[in-house]
Scaffold this motif. Structure first.
Motif, mmCIF file in Angstrom:
data_model
loop_
_atom_site.group_PDB
_atom_site.id
_atom_site.type_symbol
_atom_site.label_atom_id
_atom_site.label_comp_id
_atom_site.label_asym_id
_atom_site.label_seq_id
_atom_site.Cartn_x
_atom_site.Cartn_y
_atom_site.Cartn_z
ATOM 1 N N ASN A 69 0.307 -1.733 11.537
ATOM 2 C CA ASN A 69 0.045 -2.850 10.636
ATOM 3 C C ASN A 69 1.379 -3.243 9.999
ATOM 4 O OD1 ASN A 69 -0.651 -4.363 8.220
ATOM 5 N ND2 ASN A 69 -2.752 -3.683 8.560
ATOM 6 N N ASN A 70 1.713 -4.540 10.091
ATOM 7 C CA ASN A 70 2.958 -5.027 9.495
ATOM 8 C C ASN A 70 2.716 -5.769 8.183
ATOM 9 O OD1 ASN A 70 1.938 -7.489 10.283
ATOM 10 N ND2 ASN A 70 3.614 -8.009 11.665
ATOM 11 N N GLY A 71 1.526 -5.617 7.615
ATOM 12 C CA GLY A 71 1.173 -6.283 6.368
ATOM 13 C C GLY A 71 0.441 -7.587 6.572
ATOM 14 N N GLN A 90 10.806 -0.494 12.005
ATOM 15 C CA GLN A 90 10.801 -0.158 10.582
ATOM 16 C C GLN A 90 9.839 -1.082 9.852
ATOM 17 O OE1 GLN A 90 14.916 -0.638 9.699
ATOM 18 N NE2 GLN A 90 14.821 -2.845 9.586
ATOM 19 N N LYS A 91 9.428 -0.669 8.670
ATOM 20 C CA LYS A 91 8.506 -1.447 7.831
ATOM 21 C C LYS A 91 7.183 -1.737 8.552
ATOM 22 C CE LYS A 91 12.281 -3.600 5.301
ATOM 23 N NZ LYS A 91 13.493 -3.612 6.080
ATOM 24 N N ASP A 121 1.444 5.361 0.786
ATOM 25 C CA ASP A 121 0.233 4.722 0.291
ATOM 26 C C ASP A 121 0.215 3.284 0.800
ATOM 27 O OD1 ASP A 121 -2.067 4.740 -1.881
ATOM 28 O OD2 ASP A 121 -0.924 2.876 -2.151
ATOM 29 N N PHE A 122 -0.919 2.868 1.401
ATOM 30 C CA PHE A 122 -0.971 1.552 2.028
ATOM 31 C C PHE A 122 -0.766 0.425 1.013
ATOM 32 C CE2 PHE A 122 -3.141 -2.122 3.996
ATOM 33 C CZ PHE A 122 -2.362 -2.225 5.140
ATOM 34 N N GLU A 123 -1.323 0.552 -0.176
ATOM 35 C CA GLU A 123 -1.122 -0.493 -1.199
ATOM 36 C C GLU A 123 0.350 -0.564 -1.612
ATOM 37 O OE1 GLU A 123 -3.267 -2.856 -2.171
ATOM 38 O OE2 GLU A 123 -4.620 -1.987 -0.672
ATOM 39 N N ASP A 124 0.996 0.587 -1.729
ATOM 40 C CA ASP A 124 2.437 0.601 -2.025
ATOM 41 C C ASP A 124 3.222 -0.072 -0.902
ATOM 42 O OD1 ASP A 124 1.909 1.966 -4.380
ATOM 43 O OD2 ASP A 124 2.535 3.923 -3.585
ATOM 44 N N LEU A 129 6.484 -4.808 0.865
ATOM 45 C CA LEU A 129 6.792 -5.936 1.753
ATOM 46 C C LEU A 129 6.950 -7.259 0.999
ATOM 47 C CD1 LEU A 129 4.391 -5.237 4.738
ATOM 48 C CD2 LEU A 129 6.847 -4.751 4.592
ATOM 49 N N LYS A 130 6.418 -7.339 -0.219
ATOM 50 C CA LYS A 130 6.492 -8.595 -0.988
ATOM 51 C C LYS A 130 7.870 -8.832 -1.536
ATOM 52 C CE LYS A 130 1.662 -8.619 -2.221
ATOM 53 N NZ LYS A 130 0.671 -8.551 -3.248
#
Length: 130
Positions: A69-71, A90-91, A121-124, A129-130
């Motif tokens: 998942n890349n966001g 990465q990311k 942590d997925f939320e982190d 990414l923001k």
């Protein structure tokens, strides 16, 4: 998504096949190699992203799924061929699931272990990414 399946050279021989991972067939210099094995039925591995490190994941034996998942987008790959691997940029959040009995997951990394490079942590991860 920048991640992709990469086919490794396969040298076929009546005595057995051979595949090679070298710096000319993956897009980064190798700094670390590790492997996962004896993963219990139903267990999941991964569940993190790297800020800077890139990885190349190969199913040396058996099979397992890699969910990336890349966001913005999620993709799933089933790895089950020892002459084929998944480049993980990465990311990119990664989870490993559905390990078959006897599966061996080989991971080649662009960096040595550095806890500061992990996002666990997925939320982190989404906030990063923001």
């Amino acid at each position: 998504m920048n991640s992709k399946i990469i086919n490794l050279p396969k040298i076929e021989d009546t005595r057995g096949n051979l595949s090679v991972i070298e710096k000319n067939n993956i897009p980064f210099s190798i700094k670390r190699v590790y492997y996962l094995y004896d993963v219990p039925s139903g267990a999941e591995r991964g569940g993190h992203a790297h800020k800077e490190q890139e990885e190349f994941i190969v199913s040396v034996s058996g099979s397992f799924d890699v969910i990336l998942n890349n966001g913005e987008h999620e993709e799933s790959y089933t790895l089950n061929k020892p002459n084929q691997g998944l480049y993980v940029a990465q990311k990119t959040w990664r989870e490993l699931r559905n390990f078959s009995s006897g599966a061996v997951c080989l991971v080649v990394s662009s960096g040595e272990f550095d806890e500061d490079d992990y996002i666990r942590d997925f939320e982190d991860f989404l906030n990063y990414l923001k």
